[in-house]
Structures are given as C-alpha cells and as structure tokens.
Design an enzyme around this catalytic site. Structure first.
Site, PDB file in Angstrom:
ATOM      1  N   HIS A 179     -17.638 -89.549  -9.592  1.00 55.68           N
ATOM      2  CA  HIS A 179     -17.184 -90.596  -8.678  1.00 55.68           C
ATOM      3  C   HIS A 179     -16.900 -91.867  -9.483  1.00 55.68           C
ATOM      4  O   HIS A 179     -17.528 -92.092 -10.519  1.00 55.68           O
ATOM      5  CB  HIS A 179     -18.274 -90.839  -7.624  1.00 55.68           C
ATOM      6  CG  HIS A 179     -17.875 -91.803  -6.570  1.00 55.68           C
ATOM      7  ND1 HIS A 179     -17.964 -93.166  -6.739  1.00 55.68           N
ATOM      8  CD2 HIS A 179     -17.359 -91.594  -5.343  1.00 55.68           C
ATOM      9  CE1 HIS A 179     -17.510 -93.747  -5.632  1.00 55.68           C
ATOM     10  NE2 HIS A 179     -17.138 -92.825  -4.776  1.00 55.68           N
ATOM     11  N   ASP A 301     -14.346 -90.741   2.464  1.00 52.75           N
ATOM     12  CA  ASP A 301     -14.831 -91.886   1.697  1.00 52.75           C
ATOM     13  C   ASP A 301     -15.452 -92.930   2.623  1.00 52.75           C
ATOM     14  O   ASP A 301     -15.318 -94.132   2.414  1.00 52.75           O
ATOM     15  CB  ASP A 301     -13.759 -92.519   0.808  1.00 52.75           C
ATOM     16  CG  ASP A 301     -14.360 -93.143  -0.455  1.00 52.75           C
ATOM     17  OD1 ASP A 301     -15.597 -93.169  -0.575  1.00 52.75           O
ATOM     18  OD2 ASP A 301     -13.585 -93.606  -1.306  1.00 52.75           O
TER      19      ASP A 301
HETATM   20  C1  1DF Z   1     -14.838 -98.814  -2.764  1.00 52.43           C
HETATM   21  C2  1DF Z   1     -14.242 -97.549  -2.846  1.00 52.43           C
HETATM   22  C3  1DF Z   1     -16.188 -98.958  -3.066  1.00 52.43           C
HETATM   23  C4  1DF Z   1     -14.987 -96.467  -3.227  1.00 52.43           C
HETATM   24  C5  1DF Z   1     -16.941 -97.854  -3.427  1.00 52.43           C
HETATM   25  O1  1DF Z   1     -18.256 -97.942  -3.790  1.00 52.43           O
HETATM   26  C6  1DF Z   1     -16.353 -96.597  -3.465  1.00 52.43           C
HETATM   27  C7  1DF Z   1     -14.049 -99.950  -2.359  1.00 52.43           C
HETATM   28  C8  1DF Z   1     -18.795 -99.194  -4.143  1.00 52.43           C
HETATM   29  O2  1DF Z   1     -12.961 -99.759  -1.800  1.00 52.43           O
HETATM   30  O3  1DF Z   1     -14.495-101.074  -2.592  1.00 52.43           O
HETATM   31  O4  1DF Z   1     -17.114 -95.521  -3.693  1.00 52.43           O
HETATM   32  N1  1DF Z   1     -14.287 -95.240  -3.424  1.00 52.43           N
HETATM   33  O5  1DF Z   1     -14.840 -94.178  -3.645  1.00 52.43           O
HETATM   34  O6  1DF Z   1     -13.028 -95.297  -3.448  1.00 52.43           O
HETATM   35 MN    MN Z   2     -16.230 -93.051  -2.811  1.00 54.95          MN
END
Ligand code: 1DF
Ligand code: MN
Length: 342
Positions: A179, A301
């Site tokens: 991730h 997500d």
């Molecule tokens: C965000 C996106 C933040 C994901 C995340 O964890 C995250 C974001 C702090 O959009 O700020 O896991 N993601 O997986 O795209």
């Molecule tokens: Mn994520």
C-alpha cells in the site's frame, strides 16, 4: 446464506485504532517536514484541510462503517491498518503496535465474521520479529494476508535484510499488499508542489517504484510463489510491461541481476491488483486484457474514497456476469482465503 445480489468484497479498506492514532498524533507534532508528516498533521492533528474528516470513519469499525456498507450493498470489507501503519515508529514501538492492531482486527472479525476480513500488519524495522508476528497473524489469528506501506526508512523490500519477510509470506501462502505511503526521501522533492504529494501522483510513483525494484532484483526467482497485491489499478505498472521487458534485457546485459523470466512474466505470475480509487472503465478493461481476469479485484479505499461510486462503477462496467463475479468476490475469496458463500 443466500442473498439476492452478487457478493461484494472490498479489498483495500482502511481502519485505525485509538493507540495508533494517538501515537501518530504525537509524532506529527515533531519537527520533521516529510510528506508523511504533512499527511499525519492533516488527519490526526485536528487539521482543517480536506483530510481532517477521515479520522472518525477510520476509527469507526462498528455502526457507522456497517451502515455505509449496508447502504451501498458492500457485503464485506477486507480491513487493513491505515497508512503509514507502524512504519514511522522505532522498532520496539512498531512491533508492539502491530501486535495490538492485529489482535484488535482479529477480535473485530470474530465479532462480525460475515462482514470483515483483514490484512495483518508487521514492523519491517525488525524483520525477525516481523516474521514472528506474520506467523502468529496467520496461524493463531487466522488473518487473510499482510499489508505493508511501501518503504521503511527509505528502504525497499528487495533489500536482503527483508527477505525473511518475503519468505514468510510465501511459506504462509498469504498475499502481501503493498500500500502507498509518502514517497521515500529521494522521490519526494518534486512531489511537494501542486497537490502531488499523495494519492494524486506520489503514491503511485512510490509503490510502482517498489514493485519494479522487487521484479528487477530477482526476488521472484528466489520466492517464486510469493504473491504481491497492488492497489489503484496496479499503480500503472502493467501499462509499462512491454517497455520494462525490452529495457530489462539491456539492463541485464549491462550488469543488472540476471532474471529467469521476463519482468512481465513475474507481474502476471506473482502480482494481483485492485481497483481502489481508480474507477476508470478503460483502465479496468486494459488491466483485464493485460493481466487476465483472475488477477484483478474490486476495492473502494474506504473511507478515503466514497463507497457509492465505487459500487456504481463495478455494477455498470461492461464485463460478463462471470467476470463481474470474479472481480467482486471470486478472486478475493481465492487470494485472501475468504470462505465463499455456500
Ligand atoms: C489517501 C489515500 C490517504 C489513500 C490514505 O491513507 C490512503 C488520501 C493515509 O487520499 O489522502 O491510504 N489511498 O490508499 O489512496
Ligand atoms: Mn488505501
């Protein structure tokens, strides 16, 4: 236990626990100005910007989350501790907090066995203890796989000191989901402008780089049954396979590690991808053609992306009923050892 609709299992769904939220808040008050710290301040320190609203839904693994799932016809979330997980803490703290998070996750799944499955965390900072926790997470807690938030202290999992972690994932037959987190120091500079620092661009560059390093390092010759999952429609790595194959020949001639297979062969054999936060029918169509329907899974997500459009996307995309069933649940059941509906 039949229900009238196609089972929907969402495979990259984030949660947090109070102990870790508190430790991240503490950390976010430190002096560092890394991209991870920018993200942490927004989520955990009462920031007033776009991410401040994520903390409550991350911590809510009860009524609020289940209501969102019910309203959108999401049968199951495969939960994982939200980024950056335990990877910013010192080794002792990280090891301890991974254990606490995994115990919490296992108890949640025990309370809601039809609604939740989960990926175990571990602390790469201490590979030996990470392996011990990985074994415990599968053998005792019966968790469904592992999650790691890309680099640890600017190092990637192709480093030999991390091989025991890859070896354990392979031996335990559990998929390792890579991730995103804030990019490593060297990748960070150009990401600080224009909102590029996280999901808009930097996350994909960070995890895509990680995946390409793993492939080109030769770890999949050493661990041929290791399975890696990438979110966000494969972080675009599979778009590049032809060029990576071609250039990897040259690189091997020039001294890069000799590989038994082509990079694209490893990607098809050792990787699966999810659709988290990437609801493009064209990108999905390309992914199915490039990787095969067996290697693509649906994800939302949550809570970073809303559930309703992710469901609408997968309900409406132009695939066969059999393909939709694989994307929505069949592949996730196989890859993450989730009991099928009978
Ligand atoms: C965000 C996106 C933040 C994901 C995340 O964890 C995250 C974001 C702090 O959009 O700020 O896991 N993601 O997986 O795209
Ligand atoms: Mn994520």
């Amino acid at each position: 236990m039949h229900t009238p609709h196609l089972r929907r299992i969402a495979t990259e769904e984030a949660f947090c626990i109070p102990e870790i939220a508190e430790a991240l808040r503490e950390l976010s008050r430190g002096p560092s100005n890394s991209i991870d710290m920018m993200l942490l301040r927004k989520i955990y320190d009462g920031g007033t910007t776009y991410q401040s609203s994520f903390l409550a839904p991350l911590l809510d693994v009860g009524a609020g989350r289940l209501q969102d799932m019910d309203e959108n016809g999401v049968d199951m979330q495969l939960l994982s501790l939200t980024a950056p997980g335990v990877q910013l803490f010192d080794a002792d703290t990280a090891t301890e907090l991974a254990t606490v998070a995994n115990d919490y996750l296992a108890s949640l799944i025990a309370a809601h066995p039809t609604r939740y499955a989960g990926l175990a965390s571990f602390a790469p900072q201490s590979p030996k203890r990470a392996v011990r926790e990985m074994c415990r997470a599968v053998e005792q807690l019966q968790l469904n796989g592992f999650i790691v938030n890309s680099h640890t202290n600017n190092e990637y999992l192709d480093e030999p000191k991390y091989w025991p972690i890859l070896e354990a994932a392979e031996a335990l037959d559990r998929c390792l989901y890579i991730h995103p987190r804030g990019p490593s120091e060297m990748l960070s500079g150009p990401m600080r402008d224009y909102g590029m620092f996280a999901a808009l661009w930097a996350y994909g560059v960070e995890v895509g780089t990680h995946a390409v390093r793993l492939i080109l390092s030769g770890v999949f010759d050493r661990f041929p049954r290791l399975r890696i999952c990438l979110g966000h429609m494969g972080e675009a790595v599979h778009f590049w396979l032809w060029r990576i194959d071609f250039m990897s020949q040259r690189a091997q001639t020039a001294g890069a590690p000799k590989l038994q297979l082509k990079p694209s062969d490893y990607f098809r054999r050792n990787f699966v991808i999810t659709t988290s936060g990437q609801e493009s029918p064209l990108a999905l169509d390309f992914s199915i053609k490039q990787l095969g329907i067996d290697n693509v899974m649906w994800a939302i997500d949550y809570p970073y992306q809303p559930s309703a459009p992710a469901v609408a996307f997968m309900d409406s995309v132009d695939v066969t009923p059999a393909q939709r069933a694989q994307l929505y649940h069949g592949n996730a059941e196989r890859i993450f050892h989730i009991k099928p509906w009978t």
